[in-house]
Design a protein around this motif. Structure first.
Motif, mmCIF file in Angstrom:
data_model
loop_
_atom_site.group_PDB
_atom_site.id
_atom_site.type_symbol
_atom_site.label_atom_id
_atom_site.label_comp_id
_atom_site.label_asym_id
_atom_site.label_seq_id
_atom_site.Cartn_x
_atom_site.Cartn_y
_atom_site.Cartn_z
ATOM 1 N N VAL A 142 11.372 20.330 -28.107
ATOM 2 C CA VAL A 142 12.472 20.949 -27.366
ATOM 3 C C VAL A 142 12.612 20.324 -25.982
ATOM 4 O O VAL A 142 13.711 19.911 -25.576
ATOM 5 C CB VAL A 142 12.274 22.469 -27.278
ATOM 6 C CG1 VAL A 142 13.276 23.095 -26.315
ATOM 7 C CG2 VAL A 142 12.415 23.103 -28.658
ATOM 8 N N LEU A 143 11.519 20.245 -25.232
ATOM 9 C CA LEU A 143 11.603 19.653 -23.900
ATOM 10 C C LEU A 143 11.987 18.181 -23.998
ATOM 11 O O LEU A 143 12.730 17.672 -23.147
ATOM 12 C CB LEU A 143 10.269 19.812 -23.174
ATOM 13 C CG LEU A 143 10.227 19.349 -21.717
ATOM 14 C CD1 LEU A 143 11.309 20.026 -20.883
ATOM 15 C CD2 LEU A 143 8.850 19.609 -21.104
ATOM 16 N N GLY A 144 11.520 17.484 -25.037
ATOM 17 C CA GLY A 144 11.938 16.103 -25.249
ATOM 18 C C GLY A 144 13.427 15.983 -25.494
ATOM 19 O O GLY A 144 14.077 15.036 -25.041
ATOM 20 N N GLY A 145 14.006 16.952 -26.220
ATOM 21 C CA GLY A 145 15.454 16.950 -26.424
ATOM 22 C C GLY A 145 16.203 17.183 -25.124
ATOM 23 O O GLY A 145 17.235 16.552 -24.859
ATOM 24 N N GLY A 181 27.482 -1.213 -19.482
ATOM 25 C CA GLY A 181 26.801 -0.514 -20.552
ATOM 26 C C GLY A 181 25.358 -0.232 -20.172
ATOM 27 O O GLY A 181 24.779 -0.897 -19.318
ATOM 28 N N VAL A 182 24.760 0.764 -20.829
ATOM 29 C CA VAL A 182 23.429 1.236 -20.431
ATOM 30 C C VAL A 182 22.597 1.534 -21.676
ATOM 31 O O VAL A 182 23.118 2.006 -22.683
ATOM 32 C CB VAL A 182 23.533 2.525 -19.575
ATOM 33 C CG1 VAL A 182 22.152 3.008 -19.143
ATOM 34 C CG2 VAL A 182 24.422 2.302 -18.353
ATOM 35 N N ARG A 183 21.309 1.255 -21.593
ATOM 36 C CA ARG A 183 20.342 1.744 -22.579
ATOM 37 C C ARG A 183 19.444 2.757 -21.892
ATOM 38 O O ARG A 183 18.964 2.515 -20.784
ATOM 39 C CB ARG A 183 19.493 0.616 -23.146
ATOM 40 C CG ARG A 183 18.331 1.173 -23.975
ATOM 41 C CD ARG A 183 17.627 0.200 -24.829
ATOM 42 N NE ARG A 183 16.464 0.858 -25.458
ATOM 43 C CZ ARG A 183 15.947 0.535 -26.624
ATOM 44 N NH1 ARG A 183 16.475 -0.470 -27.319
ATOM 45 N NH2 ARG A 183 14.904 1.184 -27.112
ATOM 46 N N VAL A 184 19.206 3.890 -22.566
ATOM 47 C CA VAL A 184 18.303 4.904 -22.029
ATOM 48 C C VAL A 184 17.230 5.226 -23.068
ATOM 49 O O VAL A 184 17.507 5.279 -24.266
ATOM 50 C CB VAL A 184 19.049 6.192 -21.608
ATOM 51 C CG1 VAL A 184 20.107 5.882 -20.579
ATOM 52 C CG2 VAL A 184 19.673 6.892 -22.796
ATOM 53 N N ASP A 185 16.022 5.403 -22.599
ATOM 54 C CA ASP A 185 14.889 5.735 -23.462
ATOM 55 C C ASP A 185 14.178 6.971 -22.923
ATOM 56 O O ASP A 185 13.933 7.064 -21.716
ATOM 57 C CB ASP A 185 13.899 4.572 -23.507
ATOM 58 C CG ASP A 185 14.450 3.360 -24.229
ATOM 59 O OD1 ASP A 185 14.156 3.219 -25.437
ATOM 60 O OD2 ASP A 185 15.174 2.563 -23.602
ATOM 61 N N SER A 186 13.855 7.898 -23.796
ATOM 62 C CA SER A 186 13.071 9.072 -23.436
ATOM 63 C C SER A 186 12.068 9.318 -24.555
ATOM 64 O O SER A 186 12.152 8.712 -25.620
ATOM 65 C CB SER A 186 13.969 10.297 -23.217
ATOM 66 O OG SER A 186 14.674 10.607 -24.415
ATOM 67 N N SER A 187 11.119 10.233 -24.328
ATOM 68 C CA SER A 187 10.046 10.381 -25.306
ATOM 69 C C SER A 187 9.364 11.734 -25.198
ATOM 70 O O SER A 187 9.473 12.437 -24.189
ATOM 71 C CB SER A 187 9.001 9.280 -25.089
ATOM 72 O OG SER A 187 8.367 9.451 -23.826
ATOM 73 N N LEU A 188 8.623 12.068 -26.256
ATOM 74 C CA LEU A 188 7.773 13.255 -26.220
ATOM 75 C C LEU A 188 6.629 13.070 -25.230
ATOM 76 O O LEU A 188 6.177 14.033 -24.608
ATOM 77 C CB LEU A 188 7.209 13.546 -27.613
ATOM 78 C CG LEU A 188 8.219 13.825 -28.722
ATOM 79 C CD1 LEU A 188 7.489 14.165 -30.024
ATOM 80 C CD2 LEU A 188 9.185 14.935 -28.354
ATOM 81 N N ARG A 222 15.156 16.233 -37.438
ATOM 82 C CA ARG A 222 14.348 17.330 -36.925
ATOM 83 C C ARG A 222 14.938 17.915 -35.638
ATOM 84 O O ARG A 222 16.059 18.374 -35.634
ATOM 85 C CB ARG A 222 12.895 16.897 -36.775
ATOM 86 C CG ARG A 222 12.227 16.550 -38.117
ATOM 87 C CD ARG A 222 10.765 16.211 -37.972
ATOM 88 N NE ARG A 222 10.187 15.928 -39.291
ATOM 89 C CZ ARG A 222 9.643 16.848 -40.098
ATOM 90 N NH1 ARG A 222 9.601 18.104 -39.719
ATOM 91 N NH2 ARG A 222 9.144 16.508 -41.276
ATOM 92 N N ILE A 223 14.224 17.832 -34.489
ATOM 93 C CA ILE A 223 14.626 18.614 -33.318
ATOM 94 C C ILE A 223 15.070 17.757 -32.142
ATOM 95 O O ILE A 223 16.138 17.973 -31.564
ATOM 96 C CB ILE A 223 13.461 19.533 -32.871
ATOM 97 C CG1 ILE A 223 13.108 20.524 -33.981
ATOM 98 C CG2 ILE A 223 13.820 20.289 -31.592
ATOM 99 C CD1 ILE A 223 11.874 21.366 -33.688
ATOM 100 N N GLN A 224 14.284 16.769 -31.755
ATOM 101 C CA GLN A 224 14.439 16.088 -30.463
ATOM 102 C C GLN A 224 15.837 15.503 -30.266
ATOM 103 O O GLN A 224 16.550 15.879 -29.319
ATOM 104 C CB GLN A 224 13.376 14.999 -30.360
ATOM 105 C CG GLN A 224 13.301 14.260 -29.037
ATOM 106 C CD GLN A 224 12.288 13.130 -29.110
ATOM 107 O OE1 GLN A 224 11.819 12.754 -30.191
ATOM 108 N NE2 GLN A 224 11.943 12.582 -27.967
#
Length: 578
Positions: A446-449, A469-476, A295-297
């Motif tokens: 869109v803003l989540g992307g 190394g790094v883990r990154v998490d983001s969300s709606l 989809r979009i994100q």
């Protein structure tokens, strides 16, 4: 690229630790947001506010970001009018409407932080980026790029762009959003509520395409069916069918439960990464991003990294992404799909196959970033989580863009409109004289992307500076909280979080619409004047206003938008580096 190692326990860190932020110049579109995000990433701030923000310190030197409104717009209202946002958001209502949140300014701020992080990353690798500029007009075009692509396609939309759509209201007054991703689920839900079969059949396609068209003109009889049903019965229908329903929550409710979390989370690991050197023009030249997004994100996040110079390899199911065929098309390929995925390479992988999953792990061993937005738990179940991929590539930046970031118990399905409903966005986007309703424009996807790309750039810079190394998490959910922050703060203080009646509502002229700037808005009798005459009258009074773009095709014949190899409209990157 990296030496194999066993993953270690993660710890939080800031990519801007030891750096400081200095601000100057007149106010810009999103100075406060930019400064806050840089602070959250570790920079020391001077407490000032201005359109020029410089991050300096350490051995990196300094990079300055500058944000402007653009050539035509002067504020949020006028930029929404000039970039087609009012037209798209207003499709559900049948006339242009302004978003009562500062959506474009928020996007501009996130893009400016992206540019700063990309510039700092380039400098850390031997580049000489000193300045990045972002205009709100460019940001506005980017956030509607899918709608612009569809407007410039060689065929028409799959459904009519007519007024209508959710939310729904039950017999006992509960206003709610509905999510059904499968036609069988959709039909089962409505049959339980005894809706007419013909309406169920006719309603699925516009409901399915509402993510693409920002409207859903399904039969009115479906609204009638829920208005005749109690909330208890509607919940039963959702449970029996596999659909999901979510009552619209208020900003006050969201403020009461808000946990104060940052819009993303970064965790670094005790594993070695040897920094590379590059002096290429684009900041991410030489980086490889492996994207398994739908989809979009996630696709948009990877698209932005590609615009910054990264090579993006897209993981698609056998036979290719089915959304490649989503109408309308240009040269046989979906214009909307191209808006998010042009320029990416594609590798077909059957993640249900053990052999293909092993092949995917081998590809990830040579990547800088692995990005996905699978359902929670899917990556671990498939052996494609951070811990497993780090065995072969300890220095990987592993990125997950989700719906809820595991922050809300018993959360509904993590899709754009459900998150809008659950977090009070439906209340924030409309002024006080309009009933709360989530926008059918894909605001949070869109803003989540954008936030996902921001988090990945922060992760790459953190890896470059620490060798880990790094883990990154983001969300709606993070996107919703960023977008509604000023409104939620007012609600937390017991104040009315909504904008006053008529806020950012365009004015009708004899041949179109105009949008006054926020500080120039007032009731004016211009209905008998042409748009040009109305603008002249307001300008003569020292008031700012612009025409409202109502036909998106008008934006394709001027300005920065060009055509790609398929003939589809292509919105360029929003940053200018120097």
């Amino acid at each position: 690229m990296a030496t194999p190692a066993t993953p270690a326990v993660a710890r939080t860190a800031g990519p801007l630790d030891g750096l400081r932020l200095e601000s100057s110049g007149p106010p810009g579109p999103a100075d406060g947001l930019i400064a806050e995000h840089l602070r959250l990433l570790g920079a020391e701030t001077d407490g000032g506010c201005g359109s020029r923000l410089t991050v300096i310190g350490g051995d990196i030197g300094g990079v300055t970001a500058r944000s402007t409104w653009g050539e035509t717009a002067t504020d949020e209202a006028t930029v929404q009018a000039a970039t087609g946002i009012m037209a798209i958001h207003g499709r559900r209502d049948g006339a242009p409407r302004g978003l009562a949140v500062d959506y474009v300014a928020t996007a501009t701020g996130v893009l400016a932080v992206q540019g700063l992080l990309a510039g700092l990353l380039a400098r850390a690798r031997g580049g000489n980026v000193a300045q990045v500029e972002v205009s709100a007009e460019r940001a506005g075009l980017l956030v509607v790029s899918q709608y612009l692509a569809a407007a410039g396609a060689e065929e028409g939309e799959a459904v009519e762009l007519l007024a209508g759509g959710p939310p729904f209201t039950s017999a006992d007054g509960i206003v709610f959003e509905l999510e059904a991703l499968d036609p069988g689920v959709w039909a089962s839900f409505w049959r339980t509520l005894e809706a007419p079969e013909e309406s169920i059949r006719r309603g699925w396609r516009p409901f399915q395409f509402r993510y693409a068209t920002a409207c859903a003109p399904f039969p009115r009889t479906l609204h009638d069916a829920v208005r005749a049903s109690s909330w208890e019965r509607i919940r039963y229908a959702a449970e029996m069918s596999g659909a999901d329903v979510c009552p619209l929550r208020s900003l006050a409710e969201r403020a009461a439960e808000y946990d104060g979390a940052a819009p993303w989370e970064l965790n670094s690991y005790d594993e070695a990464y040897v920094p590379g050197r590059s002096a290429d023009a684009l900041p991410l030249t030489g980086f490889t991003v492996l994207e398994a997004g739908r989809r979009i994100q996630a696709p948009l996040a990877a698209h932005l990294l590609g615009l910054l110079g990264a090579e993006v390899i897209r993981i698609e199911p056998p036979g290719g992404d089915p959304l490649r065929g989503m109408p309308p098309a240009c040269s046989g390929v979906s214009a909307r799909w191209l808006a998010l995925n042009r320029g990416k390479k594609a590798v077909e992988v059957d993640i249900k196959s053990a052999a293909d999953r092993e092949r995917l792990r081998e590809v990830a061993a040579d990547a800088d970033v692995f990005l996905h937005n699978w359902a929670p738990g899917t990556a671990a179940r498939l052996g494609l989580d951070r811990e497993r991929l780090a065995l072969a590539n300890p220095a990987l930046v592993y990125a997950y863009t989700s719906g809820w970031a595991d922050r809300l118990p018993q959360a509904p399905m993590g899709t754009d409109f459900m998150v809008q409903a659950r977090t009070g966005v439906g209340e924030a986007v409309r002024p006080a004289d309009e009933p709360p309703a989530p926008s059918l424009m894909t605001l949070l996807d869109v803003l989540g992307g954008l936030l996902g790309a921001e988090a990945i750039l922060a992760g790459l810079l953190l890896r470059e500076r620490t060798g880990r190394g790094v883990r990154v998490d983001s969300s709606l959910l993070g996107a919703a909280d960023v977008l509604t922050a000023p409104h939620r703060a007012r609600a937390a203080q017991g104040l009315d979080p909504r904008k006053p009646a008529g806020f950012r509502r365009p004015l009708r002229t004899a041949d179109g619409w105009i949008a006054p700037a926020d500080l120039s808005a007032a009731p004016y009798d211009i209905g008998e004047l042409s748009t040009d005459q109305a603008l002249e009258r307001l300008h003569d009074r020292g008031l700012a206003a612009v025409p409202v773009v109502t036909d998106l095709a008008d934006l394709l014949s001027c300005g920065p938008i060009n055509r790609d190899a398929y003939g589809a409209p292509a919105v360029p990157g929003p940053w200018s580096f120097a």
